[in-house]
Motif scaffolding. Sequence first.
Motif, mmCIF file in Angstrom:
data_model
loop_
_atom_site.group_PDB
_atom_site.id
_atom_site.type_symbol
_atom_site.label_atom_id
_atom_site.label_comp_id
_atom_site.label_asym_id
_atom_site.label_seq_id
_atom_site.Cartn_x
_atom_site.Cartn_y
_atom_site.Cartn_z
ATOM 1 N N UNK A 128 42.583 -65.213 -10.790
ATOM 2 C CA UNK A 128 42.053 -64.032 -10.116
ATOM 3 C C UNK A 128 41.327 -64.416 -8.827
ATOM 4 N N UNK A 129 40.553 -65.484 -8.901
ATOM 5 C CA UNK A 129 39.812 -65.935 -7.709
ATOM 6 C C UNK A 129 40.767 -66.288 -6.570
ATOM 7 N N UNK A 130 41.993 -66.689 -6.938
ATOM 8 C CA UNK A 130 42.990 -67.043 -5.933
ATOM 9 C C UNK A 130 43.959 -65.890 -5.663
ATOM 10 N N UNK A 131 43.695 -64.750 -6.263
ATOM 11 C CA UNK A 131 44.492 -63.556 -5.967
ATOM 12 C C UNK A 131 45.854 -63.511 -6.625
ATOM 13 N N UNK A 132 46.056 -64.278 -7.708
ATOM 14 C CA UNK A 132 47.373 -64.264 -8.363
ATOM 15 C C UNK A 132 47.272 -63.997 -9.875
ATOM 16 N N UNK A 133 46.214 -63.302 -10.287
ATOM 17 C CA UNK A 133 46.070 -62.999 -11.720
ATOM 18 C C UNK A 133 47.240 -62.171 -12.242
ATOM 19 N N UNK A 134 47.805 -61.334 -11.380
ATOM 20 C CA UNK A 134 48.934 -60.492 -11.808
ATOM 21 C C UNK A 134 50.194 -61.314 -12.076
ATOM 22 N N UNK A 135 50.190 -62.580 -11.680
ATOM 23 C CA UNK A 135 51.374 -63.426 -11.901
ATOM 24 C C UNK A 135 51.219 -64.339 -13.118
ATOM 25 N N UNK A 136 50.153 -64.133 -13.894
ATOM 26 C CA UNK A 136 49.849 -65.037 -15.015
ATOM 27 C C UNK A 136 51.037 -65.259 -15.949
ATOM 28 N N UNK A 137 51.809 -64.211 -16.205
ATOM 29 C CA UNK A 137 52.912 -64.335 -17.157
ATOM 30 C C UNK A 137 54.263 -64.597 -16.498
ATOM 31 N N UNK A 138 54.256 -64.749 -15.184
ATOM 32 C CA UNK A 138 55.510 -65.036 -14.475
ATOM 33 C C UNK A 138 55.866 -66.512 -14.629
ATOM 34 N N UNK A 139 57.127 -66.831 -14.315
ATOM 35 C CA UNK A 139 57.558 -68.231 -14.317
ATOM 36 C C UNK A 139 57.464 -68.766 -12.887
ATOM 37 N N UNK A 140 57.207 -70.074 -12.751
ATOM 38 C CA UNK A 140 57.087 -70.645 -11.405
ATOM 39 C C UNK A 140 58.278 -70.320 -10.496
ATOM 40 N N UNK A 141 59.492 -70.249 -11.068
ATOM 41 C CA UNK A 141 60.679 -69.985 -10.244
ATOM 42 C C UNK A 141 60.616 -68.628 -9.539
ATOM 43 N N UNK A 142 59.762 -67.721 -10.061
ATOM 44 C CA UNK A 142 59.661 -66.381 -9.455
ATOM 45 C C UNK A 142 58.611 -66.340 -8.349
ATOM 46 N N UNK A 143 57.906 -67.442 -8.118
ATOM 47 C CA UNK A 143 56.790 -67.412 -7.170
ATOM 48 C C UNK A 143 57.197 -67.908 -5.780
ATOM 49 N N UNK A 144 56.499 -67.417 -4.770
ATOM 50 C CA UNK A 144 56.692 -67.909 -3.399
ATOM 51 C C UNK A 144 55.979 -69.260 -3.259
ATOM 52 N N UNK A 145 56.241 -69.937 -2.140
ATOM 53 C CA UNK A 145 55.595 -71.225 -1.885
ATOM 54 C C UNK A 145 54.079 -71.111 -1.902
ATOM 55 N N UNK A 146 53.567 -70.062 -1.267
ATOM 56 C CA UNK A 146 52.109 -69.881 -1.207
ATOM 57 C C UNK A 146 51.510 -69.571 -2.569
ATOM 58 N N UNK A 147 52.264 -68.812 -3.362
ATOM 59 C CA UNK A 147 51.776 -68.498 -4.720
ATOM 60 C C UNK A 147 51.774 -69.748 -5.603
ATOM 61 N N UNK A 148 52.803 -70.587 -5.455
ATOM 62 C CA UNK A 148 52.849 -71.843 -6.209
ATOM 63 C C UNK A 148 51.693 -72.752 -5.820
ATOM 64 N N UNK A 149 51.403 -72.769 -4.534
ATOM 65 C CA UNK A 149 50.292 -73.589 -4.041
ATOM 66 C C UNK A 149 48.985 -73.111 -4.664
#
Length: 223
Positions: A128-149
């Motif tokens: 949440x502090x990094x603004x990606x709490x909504x992606x908690x249940x996603x798989x890494x393959x679904x994330x952008x480069x910045x989200x993975x970082x």
Amino acid sequence: MLKANQLTMRYFRKTGRANHFFAVKGANLELHPGEVAVLTGRSGSGKTTLLHMLAGLLTPTEGKVWLDDADLYALPDAALSRLRNQKIGVIPQGRSAVDALTVLENVLLPRQLRGEAGDRGAALRWLDALGIADLADARPAELSGGELRRMAIARALAADTEVILADEPTGDLDDENTERALMLLKSAAVKRRKAVLLVTHDREALPYGTRLYRMENGTLNEE
Ligand SMILES: Nc1ncnc2c1ncn2[C@@H]1O[C@H](COP(=O)(O)OP(=O)(O)O)[C@@H](O)[C@H]1O
Ligand SMILES: [Mg+2]
């Protein structure tokens, strides 16, 4: 405290008359709890090589790394892995997600590898502090480069190690997320007494440092 003494990495590659070159040459550095050391330098100057040697991931050709009382590269492999897990958090420059796990599971992984119970609440707060709490249940393959970082940053913060080594952690982030990530790393040092190394070619990171180092052609200088 993490301390490098005359740390050197010599690679064999034909350069001019010599058949080797120094990616890092005789580097001395100390990382203290509560401090953010910022390391800048051109691409190819040896920053990642130095970080990997500090992390216990790359055996130097000469020199030593001490973490508290332990001489890292004098330890047997199993002991070094254990110590790394317990004490050193790395935010690597490249991809580092475990693809079969969700984002939240990736963030929980370092502490689970230490045999601790995963603290889902804490892991979610870092996401949440990094603004990606909504992606908690996603798989890494679904994330952008910045989200993975940002996931890798959350993972290092959640790991709660005494040392955090960050290799261009804001490389793929926009201004707002860069500031957010740098603030979190700074406050890990100041409030939670972590020793942080921040490798960057981003001038923006300079104000976050309490010490400033510069790498030029494998030679490290404190500025
Ligand atoms: N495994 C390797 N074998 C030979 N040369 C390498 C290896 N890894 C890195 N280098 C070289 O070492 C130098 C420093 O690389 P690196 O530490 O990645 O620099 P930076 O992170 O500052 O961009 C570069 O010239 C790079 O090509
Ligand atoms: Mg690098």
